[in-house]
Design a protein around this motif. Structure first.
Motif, short mmCIF file in Angstrom:
data_model
loop_
_atom_site.label_atom_id
_atom_site.label_comp_id
_atom_site.label_asym_id
_atom_site.label_seq_id
_atom_site.Cartn_x
_atom_site.Cartn_y
_atom_site.Cartn_z
N HIS A 43 0.82 -1.21 0.00
CA HIS A 43 0.00 0.00 0.00
C HIS A 43 0.86 1.26 0.00
CE1 HIS A 43 -3.83 -2.03 0.27
NE2 HIS A 43 -3.39 -2.76 1.28
N ASP A 44 2.10 1.15 0.48
CA ASP A 44 2.99 2.32 0.51
C ASP A 44 3.72 2.53 -0.80
OD1 ASP A 44 2.28 2.84 3.13
OD2 ASP A 44 3.91 1.65 3.97
N ASP A 45 3.60 1.62 -1.75
CA ASP A 45 4.29 1.74 -3.03
C ASP A 45 3.73 2.92 -3.83
OD1 ASP A 45 5.88 -0.42 -2.52
OD2 ASP A 45 4.73 -1.83 -3.75
N VAL A 46 4.57 3.48 -4.70
CA VAL A 46 4.11 4.47 -5.68
C VAL A 46 3.36 3.70 -6.75
CG1 VAL A 46 4.81 6.19 -7.39
CG2 VAL A 46 6.04 6.01 -5.21
N LYS A 47 2.08 3.98 -6.89
CA LYS A 47 1.25 3.24 -7.84
C LYS A 47 1.21 3.96 -9.19
CE LYS A 47 -2.28 2.85 -4.95
NZ LYS A 47 -3.62 2.44 -4.43
N VAL A 48 1.56 3.23 -10.24
CA VAL A 48 1.60 3.77 -11.60
C VAL A 48 0.53 3.08 -12.43
CG1 VAL A 48 3.01 4.12 -13.67
CG2 VAL A 48 4.09 4.14 -11.40
N ALA A 49 -0.44 3.85 -12.92
CA ALA A 49 -1.49 3.31 -13.78
C ALA A 49 -1.10 3.49 -15.24
CB ALA A 49 -2.81 4.02 -13.50
N ALA A 50 -0.92 2.37 -15.94
CA ALA A 50 -0.64 2.41 -17.38
C ALA A 50 -1.97 2.30 -18.12
CB ALA A 50 0.30 1.27 -17.77
N VAL A 51 -2.48 3.43 -18.58
CA VAL A 51 -3.77 3.52 -19.25
C VAL A 51 -3.53 3.49 -20.75
CG1 VAL A 51 -5.74 5.05 -19.68
CG2 VAL A 51 -4.83 4.79 -17.36
N GLY A 52 -4.30 2.69 -21.49
CA GLY A 52 -4.06 2.66 -22.93
C GLY A 52 -4.89 1.62 -23.66
N ASP A 53 -4.42 1.31 -24.86
CA ASP A 53 -5.11 0.37 -25.74
C ASP A 53 -4.32 -0.93 -25.84
OD1 ASP A 53 -2.97 1.12 -27.43
OD2 ASP A 53 -4.17 2.72 -28.33
N SER A 54 -4.33 -1.57 -27.00
CA SER A 54 -3.66 -2.86 -27.15
C SER A 54 -2.14 -2.77 -27.04
CB SER A 54 -4.04 -3.51 -28.48
OG SER A 54 -3.81 -2.63 -29.56
N THR A 55 -1.57 -1.59 -27.31
CA THR A 55 -0.13 -1.41 -27.11
C THR A 55 0.21 -1.57 -25.64
OG1 THR A 55 0.16 0.05 -29.03
CG2 THR A 55 1.77 0.26 -27.25
N THR A 56 -0.60 -1.00 -24.78
CA THR A 56 -0.40 -1.13 -23.33
C THR A 56 -0.73 -2.55 -22.86
OG1 THR A 56 -0.88 1.21 -22.99
CG2 THR A 56 -1.13 -0.25 -21.08
N TYR A 57 -1.84 -3.08 -23.35
CA TYR A 57 -2.24 -4.45 -22.99
C TYR A 57 -1.16 -5.47 -23.35
CZ TYR A 57 -4.83 -8.87 -23.21
OH TYR A 57 -5.23 -10.17 -23.08
N GLY A 58 -0.54 -5.27 -24.52
CA GLY A 58 0.49 -6.22 -24.98
C GLY A 58 -0.04 -7.25 -25.95
N LEU A 59 -1.00 -6.84 -26.78
CA LEU A 59 -1.60 -7.77 -27.75
C LEU A 59 -0.53 -8.34 -28.68
CD1 LEU A 59 -4.36 -8.88 -28.75
CD2 LEU A 59 -4.32 -7.06 -30.46
N LEU A 60 -0.60 -9.65 -28.89
CA LEU A 60 0.28 -10.42 -29.78
C LEU A 60 1.70 -10.63 -29.23
CD1 LEU A 60 -0.62 -8.88 -33.28
CD2 LEU A 60 -1.70 -10.80 -32.11
N ILE A 61 2.00 -10.05 -28.07
CA ILE A 61 3.32 -10.26 -27.47
C ILE A 61 3.35 -11.60 -26.75
CG2 ILE A 61 4.91 -9.47 -25.67
CD1 ILE A 61 4.23 -6.63 -26.35
N ASN A 62 4.35 -12.39 -27.03
CA ASN A 62 4.50 -13.68 -26.37
C ASN A 62 4.74 -13.45 -24.87
OD1 ASN A 62 4.82 -16.54 -26.18
ND2 ASN A 62 7.05 -16.26 -26.17
N ASN A 63 3.94 -14.15 -24.05
CA ASN A 63 4.03 -14.01 -22.59
C ASN A 63 3.88 -12.54 -22.19
OD1 ASN A 63 4.32 -14.69 -19.92
ND2 ASN A 63 6.55 -14.94 -20.01
N ARG A 64 2.76 -11.95 -22.56
CA ARG A 64 2.54 -10.51 -22.37
C ARG A 64 2.55 -10.08 -20.90
NH1 ARG A 64 -1.77 -8.26 -20.35
NH2 ARG A 64 -3.43 -9.66 -19.71
N THR A 65 2.22 -11.01 -19.99
CA THR A 65 2.21 -10.65 -18.57
C THR A 65 3.60 -10.33 -18.05
OG1 THR A 65 2.32 -12.99 -17.94
CG2 THR A 65 0.12 -11.99 -18.07
N GLU A 66 4.62 -10.70 -18.82
CA GLU A 66 5.99 -10.35 -18.48
C GLU A 66 6.62 -9.40 -19.49
OE1 GLU A 66 8.53 -13.66 -17.74
OE2 GLU A 66 7.21 -14.53 -16.20
#
Length: 238
Positions: A43-66
């Motif tokens: 809860h004390d971390d600096v929270k960064v919201a990455a707002v966007g479209d498929s570029t932000t989501y990571g569409l078509l990127i292998n293992n997008r969660t990383e």
């Protein structure tokens, strides 16, 4: 022999059409399951919201969660930061667009995240001829979206990111249009100055960098996402 060559050419063209259709189908209908934080933080971390479209989501990127840009940004920032991925495939900044970002669960989740830093990278899908209605409409509706973050969280630090360059042919009405992306980039820079936000020029970063993108020429690959993450990290920690 000529007939065989013609068949090969026809088969190749058909495959390209099918691939393009599949990409757009995924971009339009694939949604991020449980959109929200990329990593679990304190809860004390600096929270960064990455707002966007498929570029932000990571569409078509292998293992997008990383390998999408937000998780790579999270790794670059390291301990003390918590990056949330709020990318929504095929969505646009304008509320008048076919898929407006402000109706998505990702939009509401990004507000509920209560971010200390908000990076907004939208505009690619606004460039489609089916969405684009001129500079003034984009300026007005883009500004309205940005304002919702400052109104909801007056202390959040806003960074407006220009959309990546596009390397597709844009020969159909629903295609990403790089000429309109150039106009959108100019407007985002102007809005950033007017609202005194941070500016991250991803469009300039990706100019002439075709090798950073997938076959469709629109979505970054993991290498492109890495360069985007580094540019974002450099700006928000400067």
């Amino acid at each position: 022999m000529e007939r065989k060559v013609f068949k090969w050419i026809l088969a190749g063209a058909s495959a390209a059409i099918i691939l393009t259709a599949a990409i757009y189908f995924l971009a339009g209908y694939l949604r991020s399951p449980g959109a929200g934080s990329t990593s679990e933080g304190d809860h004390d971390d600096v929270k960064v919201a990455a707002v966007g479209d498929s570029t932000t989501y990571g569409l078509l990127i292998n293992n997008r969660t990383e390998n999408a840009y937000p998780p790579q940004l999270d790794s670059l920032l390291g301990e003390g930061y918590w990056v949330g991925n709020f990318g929504a495939n095929n969505y646009a900044a304008m509320k008048s667009a076919d898929f407006p970002y402000n109706v998505t669960g990702e939009y509401q989740d990004s507000l509920d995240f209560n971010p200390d830093v908000t990076v907004i990278m939208l505009g690619t899908n606004d460039s489609k001829s089916t969405n684009w209605n001129g500079r003034e409409q984009f300026r007005e509706e883009y500004s309205e979206l940005v304002d919702t973050y400052t109104e909801e969280h007056p202390d959040t630090e806003i960074y407006l990111a220009t959309p990546p360059a596009a390397f597709n042919e844009a020969d159909r009405p629903g295609d990403i249009n790089n000429e309109n992306i150039d106009k959108i980039t100019e407007i985002i820079k102007e809005v950033s100055t007017e609202k005194d936000t941070g500016l991250i020029d991803i469009n300039q970063l990706t100019q002439d960098r075709r090798e950073w993108f997938q076959l469709d020429g629109i979505h970054p690959n993991s290498d492109g996402a890495s360069h985007i993450a580094r540019e974002v990290e450099k700006n928000i920690t400067d």
